[in-house]
Design a protein around this motif. Structure first.
Motif, short mmCIF file in Angstrom:
data_model
loop_
_atom_site.label_atom_id
_atom_site.label_comp_id
_atom_site.label_asym_id
_atom_site.label_seq_id
_atom_site.Cartn_x
_atom_site.Cartn_y
_atom_site.Cartn_z
N MET A 74 0.82 -1.21 0.00
CA MET A 74 0.00 0.00 0.00
C MET A 74 0.85 1.26 0.00
N GLU A 75 2.05 1.17 0.55
CA GLU A 75 2.92 2.35 0.67
C GLU A 75 3.45 2.85 -0.68
N ILE A 76 3.44 2.02 -1.72
CA ILE A 76 3.99 2.45 -3.01
C ILE A 76 3.02 3.34 -3.77
N GLY A 77 1.77 3.45 -3.31
CA GLY A 77 0.79 4.33 -3.96
C GLY A 77 -0.11 3.56 -4.92
N TRP A 78 -1.35 4.03 -5.03
CA TRP A 78 -2.33 3.33 -5.85
C TRP A 78 -1.96 3.34 -7.33
N PHE A 79 -1.54 4.50 -7.84
CA PHE A 79 -1.23 4.59 -9.27
C PHE A 79 -0.09 3.64 -9.64
N THR A 80 0.96 3.65 -8.85
CA THR A 80 2.09 2.77 -9.12
C THR A 80 1.68 1.31 -9.03
N ALA A 81 0.89 0.98 -8.01
CA ALA A 81 0.45 -0.40 -7.81
C ALA A 81 -0.39 -0.89 -9.00
N ILE A 82 -1.36 -0.08 -9.42
CA ILE A 82 -2.23 -0.46 -10.54
C ILE A 82 -1.43 -0.59 -11.83
N THR A 83 -0.52 0.36 -12.04
CA THR A 83 0.33 0.33 -13.25
C THR A 83 1.15 -0.95 -13.30
N LEU A 84 1.73 -1.33 -12.18
CA LEU A 84 2.56 -2.54 -12.13
C LEU A 84 1.72 -3.78 -12.37
N ILE A 85 0.53 -3.84 -11.78
CA ILE A 85 -0.34 -5.01 -11.96
C ILE A 85 -0.74 -5.15 -13.43
N ILE A 86 -1.12 -4.03 -14.06
CA ILE A 86 -1.51 -4.06 -15.47
C ILE A 86 -0.33 -4.51 -16.34
N THR A 87 0.87 -4.00 -16.03
CA THR A 87 2.05 -4.36 -16.82
C THR A 87 2.34 -5.85 -16.72
N PHE A 88 2.34 -6.39 -15.50
CA PHE A 88 2.57 -7.82 -15.32
C PHE A 88 1.49 -8.64 -16.05
N CYS A 89 0.24 -8.18 -15.95
CA CYS A 89 -0.86 -8.90 -16.60
C CYS A 89 -0.68 -8.98 -18.11
N MET A 90 -0.33 -7.86 -18.73
CA MET A 90 -0.20 -7.82 -20.18
C MET A 90 0.96 -8.67 -20.66
N ILE A 91 2.10 -8.55 -19.99
CA ILE A 91 3.28 -9.34 -20.40
C ILE A 91 2.98 -10.82 -20.27
N ASP A 92 2.44 -11.22 -19.11
CA ASP A 92 2.17 -12.63 -18.86
C ASP A 92 1.11 -13.16 -19.81
N MET A 93 0.04 -12.40 -20.01
CA MET A 93 -1.07 -12.86 -20.85
C MET A 93 -0.61 -13.19 -22.26
N PHE A 94 0.12 -12.27 -22.87
CA PHE A 94 0.49 -12.49 -24.27
C PHE A 94 1.71 -13.40 -24.41
N ASP A 95 2.55 -13.47 -23.41
CA ASP A 95 3.61 -14.49 -23.43
C ASP A 95 2.98 -15.89 -23.42
N THR A 96 2.00 -16.07 -22.53
CA THR A 96 1.34 -17.37 -22.41
C THR A 96 0.55 -17.71 -23.67
N ILE A 97 -0.24 -16.76 -24.15
CA ILE A 97 -1.03 -16.99 -25.36
C ILE A 97 -0.12 -17.32 -26.54
N GLY A 98 0.96 -16.56 -26.67
CA GLY A 98 1.88 -16.80 -27.78
C GLY A 98 2.51 -18.17 -27.71
N THR A 99 2.92 -18.58 -26.52
CA THR A 99 3.55 -19.90 -26.36
C THR A 99 2.56 -21.02 -26.65
N LEU A 100 1.34 -20.90 -26.12
CA LEU A 100 0.33 -21.93 -26.34
C LEU A 100 -0.04 -22.05 -27.82
N VAL A 101 -0.31 -20.92 -28.44
CA VAL A 101 -0.71 -20.94 -29.85
C VAL A 101 0.43 -21.42 -30.74
N GLY A 102 1.64 -20.88 -30.50
CA GLY A 102 2.78 -21.24 -31.33
C GLY A 102 3.16 -22.70 -31.22
#
Length: 474
Positions: free
Chosen positions: A277-305
């Motif tokens: 909580m100390e890192i701030g809401w904006f930073t926390a949400i930004t980091l979560i979205i970044t991790f989600c996008m990288i993981d999602m498309f890495d996984t999708i790409g690996t599965l499909v490929g």
């Protein structure tokens, strides 16, 4: 086994599946030691390192077991490369922002991974992630497998092969080794131990590669695994004879008892919500979205490929049981957060097991068993030379290039995004970045060629999100 995994329907046998599982595991066994090294700044032997080591083994096994029984697919999971490096950077930044110890910052960053995993569970159950897969145009899907092949070859010919440069690494066979064959370099370095190590590394890699090719041509089942074993023997013998080192020396003093006490003390369900909580809401949400996008498309790409290479997709490029495969990935990520490691995702090295004949969840189950066994035999897994795994990665990478034959090279709507995927994946080292760049290019081409209506709304949304990620988040 037949009832569980439908071996006959998938044209495989128990022996083939087990060999395939062992092959996949051996090509990605490096993650067992490398992941805790990266996440703890190489603090080997500390409670945090021990905790992450066990978390890597356990979370990889949990996610992979889910893949075996939920989806019945031969894909193996572990903490993703790139994602773990990014996680380590985030931990260091949290330590600075919160002015706290690294261990406390690590436990705060685990909250991000927990939230990411829960978000993925919800999105998967609601079939949102399946819709995202369907929103990727067929041309881009056809390019994913060859692009992953180039990335595998880049890993095999690059940093996975060894280390020998003036700056200490990474070592690239196509650059460092062949450049070192100049007369002046040979005169000045012929007696150097590092040069001898580099030559032995390259010889090991090519012996393994040619052994795999020869056996594959003769139809030998498990050719990739046997080729890796041959390469390992070459490296071990060469170490004794030419480098005067004993590759088995560390086994004599190695501990084979899992450090469960350290894991319970430092990483197991050790979420620092206050620090998060100390890192701030904006930073926390930004980091979560970044991790989600990288993981999602890495996984999708690996599965499909990988599924495309194995013939597991339909005429539209869709893989059966995609929802179950994505659900397994989400469960693995939640398990990883609870145990104490970064995002767990489907590994591109799964392609080596598929090439060895793996077609069902028995391949995954075999690899999962090996991850659990490595809690007790990690020192044994550590003696497999990196150059031996390079042989397998290069061979599989070459085979995956065959997917280019399905691309319509007369259609620029396909050719340009495929070209960008082929370039971006090996250069950036990220499957997600390659897909993102291709999605943006596809959308732009359609819009400026007057065919904007051919692009689905979700494709527009994905392209826009990647634009935001590339220019506002990274």
């Amino acid at each position: 086994m037949e009832k569980l995994f439908k071996l006959k329907a998938n044209g495989t046998t128990v022996r083939t599946e087990i060999l395939a599982g062992l092959t996949t595991f051996m090509t990605m066994a490096y993650i067992i030691a490398l992941n805790p090294n990266l996440l703890t700044n190489f603090a080997v032997g500390t409670p945090l390192w021990n905790g992450v080591f066990l978390a890597t083994c356990i979370a990889s096994a949990i996610g992979t077991i889910c893949m075996a029984f939920f989806a019945n697919k031969p894909f193996v999971m572990a903490p993703g490369m790139g994602l773990n490096s990014f996680f380590a950077v985030v931990v260091a930044n949290i330590a600075v922002i919160n002015e706290c110890e690294y261990e406390s910052a690590f436990q705060a960053a685990l909250v991000i991974i927990l939230v990411e995993g829960i978000v993925f569970l919800i999105l998967t159950l609601l079939k949102v992630r399946e819709k995202i897969v369907e929103a990727i145009p067929l041309g881009i899907r056809l390019g994913i497998s060859p692009a992953i092949g180039l990335m595998l070859m880049n890993i095999g010919l690059g940093s996975n092969a060894g280390v020998y440069t003036e700056n200490g690494g990474p070592f690239y066979v196509m650059g460092n080794f062949f450049a070192a064959l100049s007369p002046s370099f040979l005169r000045n370095n012929m007696g150097d131990a590092g040069f001898a190590d580099m030559v032995l590394t390259v010889v090991t890699m090519f012996v393994g590669l040619f052994a795999i090719l020869a056996m594959a041509k003769k139809g030998v089942k498990g050719s990739v695994l046997f080729g890796m074993l041959i390469a390992s023997v070459v490296r071990w013998v060469g170490s004794f004879v030419f480098l005067h080192t004993n590759p088995f020396e560390d086994l004599a003093t190695a501990s084979f008892l899992p450090p469960f006490a350290d894991m319970a003390q430092v990483t197991l369900f050790k979420f620092n919500f206050a620090g998060f909580m100390e890192i701030g809401w904006f930073t926390a949400i930004t980091l979560i979205i970044t991790f989600c996008m990288i993981d999602m498309f890495d996984t999708i790409g690996t599965l499909v490929g990988t599924a495309s290479r194995a013939g597991m997709t339909d005429k539209d490029g869709n893989m059966p049981n995609m929802k179950e495969a994505l659900l397994s990935d989400a469960v693995g990520t939640v398990a990883g957060a609870c145990c104490g490691t970064s995002t767990v995702t489907t590994f591109v090295e799964s392609a080596s097991g598929v090439e060895a004949g793996g077609r069902t969840g028995l391949t995954s189950l075999t690899a999962a068993f090996m991850f659990l066994a490595c809690m007790f035999i990690a020192p044994v897994a550590a003696i497999i030379p990196a150059a031996a795994t390079s042989s397998a990665l290069i061979y599989v990478g070459i085979l995956m290039l065959q997917g280019l034959k399905n691309v319509d090279f007369d259609d620029m709507d396909q050719v340009v995004p495929v070209f960008l995927v082929l370039q971006a994946m090996p250069i950036s080292g990220s499957i997600g970045h390659g897909i993102g760049l291709a999605m943006i290019a596809y959308t732009v081409i359609k819009v400026f060629s007057g065919r904007a209506k051919e692009v689905s709304v979700l494709t527009y949304v994905i392209a826009a999100l990647f634009l935001v990620k590339f220019f506002a988040v990274v």
